[in-house]
Scaffold this active site. Sequence first.
Site, PDB file in Angstrom:
ATOM      1  N   ASP A  36       0.846  -1.183   0.000  1.00 33.19           N
ATOM      2  CA  ASP A  36       0.000   0.000   0.000  1.00 33.19           C
ATOM      3  C   ASP A  36       0.885   1.239   0.000  1.00 33.19           C
ATOM      4  OD1 ASP A  36      -3.264   0.249   0.962  1.00 33.19           O
ATOM      5  OD2 ASP A  36      -2.068   2.075   0.906  1.00 33.19           O
ATOM      6  N   ASN A  84      -5.739  -5.109  -5.906  1.00 31.20           N
ATOM      7  CA  ASN A  84      -6.925  -4.436  -5.376  1.00 31.20           C
ATOM      8  C   ASN A  84      -6.788  -2.923  -5.269  1.00 31.20           C
ATOM      9  OD1 ASN A  84      -9.343  -4.090  -3.449  1.00 31.20           O
ATOM     10  ND2 ASN A  84      -7.606  -3.516  -2.153  1.00 31.20           N
ATOM     11  N   TYR A 150     -13.887   6.492 -13.767  1.00 27.70           N
ATOM     12  CA  TYR A 150     -13.843   5.304 -12.920  1.00 27.70           C
ATOM     13  C   TYR A 150     -14.500   4.125 -13.626  1.00 27.70           C
ATOM     14  CZ  TYR A 150     -14.234   2.534  -8.603  1.00 27.70           C
ATOM     15  OH  TYR A 150     -14.133   1.552  -7.642  1.00 27.70           O
ATOM     16  N   LYS A 154     -12.518   0.631 -14.662  1.00 29.61           N
ATOM     17  CA  LYS A 154     -13.023  -0.617 -14.089  1.00 29.61           C
ATOM     18  C   LYS A 154     -13.561  -1.551 -15.170  1.00 29.61           C
ATOM     19  CE  LYS A 154     -11.908   0.145  -9.860  1.00 29.61           C
ATOM     20  NZ  LYS A 154     -10.830  -0.647  -9.227  1.00 29.61           N
TER      21      LYS A 154
END
Length: 255
Positions: A36, A84, A150, A154
């Site tokens: 992260d 992710n 977005y 996606k």
Amino acid sequence: MELADKVALVTGGASGLGRATALALAEAGCEVVVADLDEAGAREVAERVGGHFWAGDVSGFEANRELVELVVARCGGLDIAYLNAGVASGFSLGEDFDLERYRRAMGVNLDGVVFGTHHALPALKARGGGAIVATASLAGLTAVPFDPVYAANKAGVVGLARAMGPALAGDGITFNAICPGFAESRIVDPIREILDAQGVQLIPAETVARTVLRIIAGGATGEAWFVQPGREPAPFKFRNVPGPGTGEAARPDAI
């Protein structure tokens, strides 16, 4: 796939869906590497699961190489990659278009999956196979007028999963996408009050995590699993999608 004693990489693992999935993978017996940009958060989750952490930006090509090399060096190999990491964009292609934010959103949400996959593949193949799951979104399956950028990245993740699934089958590697609706994560923080006012039920991060593990263990590939409140998670059915065709007229019942 049996999850016990596998090595799993989770990007965006400091919070939300990534954190919940890192915890679930560790509970299932995996050795987990938490990646992260939030170093403190990644460290905290890694310490909780007895794993490892890496702090960096997955939108960078070389950063993903560094990350996978760290996983292999620390853990001896890689079996599972949960790609992710993601950010929201929240602007249109009109007067509010922001080039810098556009590059950032596409870089994390799509490049992060592409680059992560590219660098993970040799490590997975070295183990004789493995599993990749990428976080897409319900926005990748349906129209999202308030956030078209977005939706675009996606949808790209969904298309990548559908293409890479069969492409990697011969290597024993599964590739799937998970497509949650509004779920408990930092991405919803800017619009949390709006969602509450509209009565939108947020999906617990743990529900998404359980679905990720179900996808990995199930062995199917090239699928895009939706996760919505009140419905059992399942692969989305892309019904009656026209193929490339042969130049002949299609049967009416085939469309």
